[in-house]
Design a protein around this motif. Structure first.
Motif, PDB file in Angstrom:
ATOM      1  N   VAL A  29      34.609  28.400  46.185  1.00 21.02           N
ATOM      2  CA  VAL A  29      36.056  28.393  45.358  1.00 21.02           C
ATOM      3  C   VAL A  29      36.133  29.231  44.251  1.00 21.02           C
ATOM      4  N   HIS A  30      34.777  29.225  43.422  1.00 17.24           N
ATOM      5  CA  HIS A  30      34.527  29.635  42.104  1.00 17.24           C
ATOM      6  C   HIS A  30      33.866  30.921  41.880  1.00 17.24           C
ATOM      7  N   LEU A  31      33.080  31.169  42.873  1.00 17.59           N
ATOM      8  CA  LEU A  31      32.001  32.481  42.721  1.00 17.59           C
ATOM      9  C   LEU A  31      32.778  33.746  42.300  1.00 17.59           C
ATOM     10  N   VAL A  32      33.855  33.868  43.121  1.00 16.75           N
ATOM     11  CA  VAL A  32      34.727  35.064  42.775  1.00 16.75           C
ATOM     12  C   VAL A  32      35.409  34.900  41.355  1.00 16.75           C
ATOM     13  N   ALA A  33      35.792  33.792  41.043  1.00 15.44           N
ATOM     14  CA  ALA A  33      36.434  33.719  39.928  1.00 15.44           C
ATOM     15  C   ALA A  33      35.274  33.743  38.619  1.00 15.44           C
ATOM     16  N   ARG A  34      34.058  33.469  39.043  1.00 21.93           N
ATOM     17  CA  ARG A  34      33.054  33.668  38.170  1.00 21.93           C
ATOM     18  C   ARG A  34      32.511  35.164  37.669  1.00 21.93           C
ATOM     19  N   ALA A  35      32.801  35.968  39.013  1.00 23.83           N
ATOM     20  CA  ALA A  35      32.489  37.233  38.810  1.00 23.83           C
ATOM     21  C   ALA A  35      33.769  37.830  38.101  1.00 23.83           C
TER      22      ALA A  35
END
Length: 452
Positions: A246-252
């Motif tokens: 859910v959040h790894l792409v947003a972290r990138a």
């Protein structure tokens, strides 16, 4: 009279069951993971807020997990084959009806409720059937079955996008419905298998309907403390496990990387996931280490890799951490399901797997919202990934509390089985030989399959 097998055959028709489970995992979780392609189509067509549209897949996932005990109970009573075939029909019917949707409520009922219930009848019985057909190579067979999820995630996203571009979302859903109906064929490949352990206990738990229902749904396992500790551990693991999805792409994006770089992180993690499942299955079936120790190792390494995500400020370093996460998280998945027969016995695999799926879903449903809340509170994803790693490490600590985790540690691969005709126990030495100080361990090893 059906043929009674003293042990799982460890091959033969079992490989066809693995093939069926491969396609079943692909057509259940591959479709779920790739369903985001339809998301913006629904938002634009119905003119609804994204939050309301996102409930379509959320309801489907929730129904699939919470209805798993129903699939397990029906499989115990009638066998896995008719249950999986019925589930395949319902999942395809839900997609078919969704292609005629005129409102979001229609989609909630067709995809969320009907297809979700069909997925519940398909997934748990098919994975349990793989466990029943294999013993020495159970983890490897389970890993092969779960490879369908990763491969279909690669294939279905571009395929669904092509279908939407060519036939619009209604036509695309008709094609997905046709694909889902193939789950009926997969279910037909699951042959009934009667094991010696199935006949060990009484088939009739008592005269009352309540007692029969309780046994069918595996409710006596709620007082089986090793099983409940295992469920608690897996629930904690699940709470952190899905946060990167859910959040790894947003972290990138938060670090300034573009959308293609961010998406590539998940792609390489998926490739590493497939590699981890295969290697983990091979390593576990070598019988050099006990399954519970392998599971603790993979879980701890997954937790550490998640906790290291905040340190990945450069793209190569974040890529390396993503590969580690994908590999370790993929490696732990088949071990989780393979270890269940060693805790409760193969005779109660359907009930235990249904309860596990239902209760572990609590962690999966709460993990991502909790991670998002931490991000909103702190302004970045550092605390989110530290918490995700902490949940997995906490799950490892709970696994360590399983009875006699630190004793009976001998692990000779040459004599890794216990008495013929019995399932190896978490509490049994891998070599099957007992010194004087291990006599008590042997006595207690018989308690794993009954409430304590």
């Amino acid at each position: 009279m059906p043929v009674v097998h003293p042990d799982p055959p460890d091959g033969g028709w079992g490989w066809m069951v693995v093939l069926a489970a491969f396609f079943q995992s692909a057509l259940v979780f591959g479709v779920i993971r790739s369903f985001g392609i339809f998301f913006m189509e629904f938002v634009g067509y119905f003119g609804e807020l994204s939050g309301r549209v996102s409930w379509i897949t959320s309801i489907g996932i929730a129904v699939q997990q919470f209805a798993s005990p129903v699939g397990s109970a029906l499989s115990t009573q009638y066998g896995a084959r008719p249950v999986v075939m019925a589930g395949g029909f319902l999942s395809g019917l839900g997609m078919l009806l969704a292609s005629f949707a005129t409102s979001l409520t229609h989609l909630y009922l067709s995809i969320g409720l009907l297809s979700g219930f069909g997925w519940a009848l398909v997934f748990t019985p098919s994975v349990a059937s793989v466990a029943r057909y294999f013993k020495k190579r159970r983890t490897f067979a389970t890993g092969l079955a779960f490879m369908g999820v990763g491969l279909s995630s690669f294939a279905f996203s571009p395929l669904f996008q092509f279908l939407v571009d060519t036939y619009a979302w209604r036509g695309a859903l008709l094609v997905v419905a046709g694909m889902s109906f193939n789950l009926v064929v997969c279910g037909a490949l699951i042959r009934p298998l009667t094991l010696k352990e199935d006949l060990a206990g009484p088939r009739d738990p008592g005269g009352s309907c309540l007692g029969k229902l309780s046994t069918l749904f595996g409710l006596p396992l709620l007082s089986h403390w090793p099983f409940m500790r295992f469920v608690l551990a897996v629930t904690l693991i699940n709470t952190g496990y899905f946060i990167p999805y859910v959040h790894l792409v947003a972290r990138a994006w938060e670090l300034g990387f573009d959308e293609y770089q961010a998406a590539f992180l998940m792609s390489v993690a998926a490739v590493a996931d497939l590699s981890g499942r295969l290697l983990s299955g091979w390593l576990a079936d070598c019988r050099v280490f006990r399954l519970v120790h392998i599971l603790v190792a993979w879980t701890s390494l997954t937790g550490i890799s998640l906790a290291l995500v905040p340190l990945g400020r450069s793209y190569p370093l974040l890529m390396a951490i993503s590969i580690c996460y994908g590999f370790f998280s993929g490696a732990l998945t088949p071990v989780v399901f393979s270890i269940l027969p060693e805790i409760v016995g193969i005779g109660r695999i359907f009930g235990s797997m249904g309860l596990l799926q239902m209760m572990e879903s609590i962690g999966g449903l709460l993990g991502a919202p909790f991670s998002g809340w931490l991000r909103d509170m702190t302004g970045n994803y550092t605390a989110s990934f530290l918490a995700a790693g902490a949940f997995l490490l906490a799950g490892s600590l709970v696994l360590v509390t399983l009875p006699n985790f630190f004793s009976c540690l001998s692990s000779s691969p040459a004599c890794s089985q216990v008495e013929a005709g019995t399932e190896p126990s978490l509490l049994t030495p891998a070599c099957g030989k007992h010194s004087s100080q291990d006599r008590d361990c042997l006595a207690r090893s018989q308690d794993l399959r009954k409430p304590t």
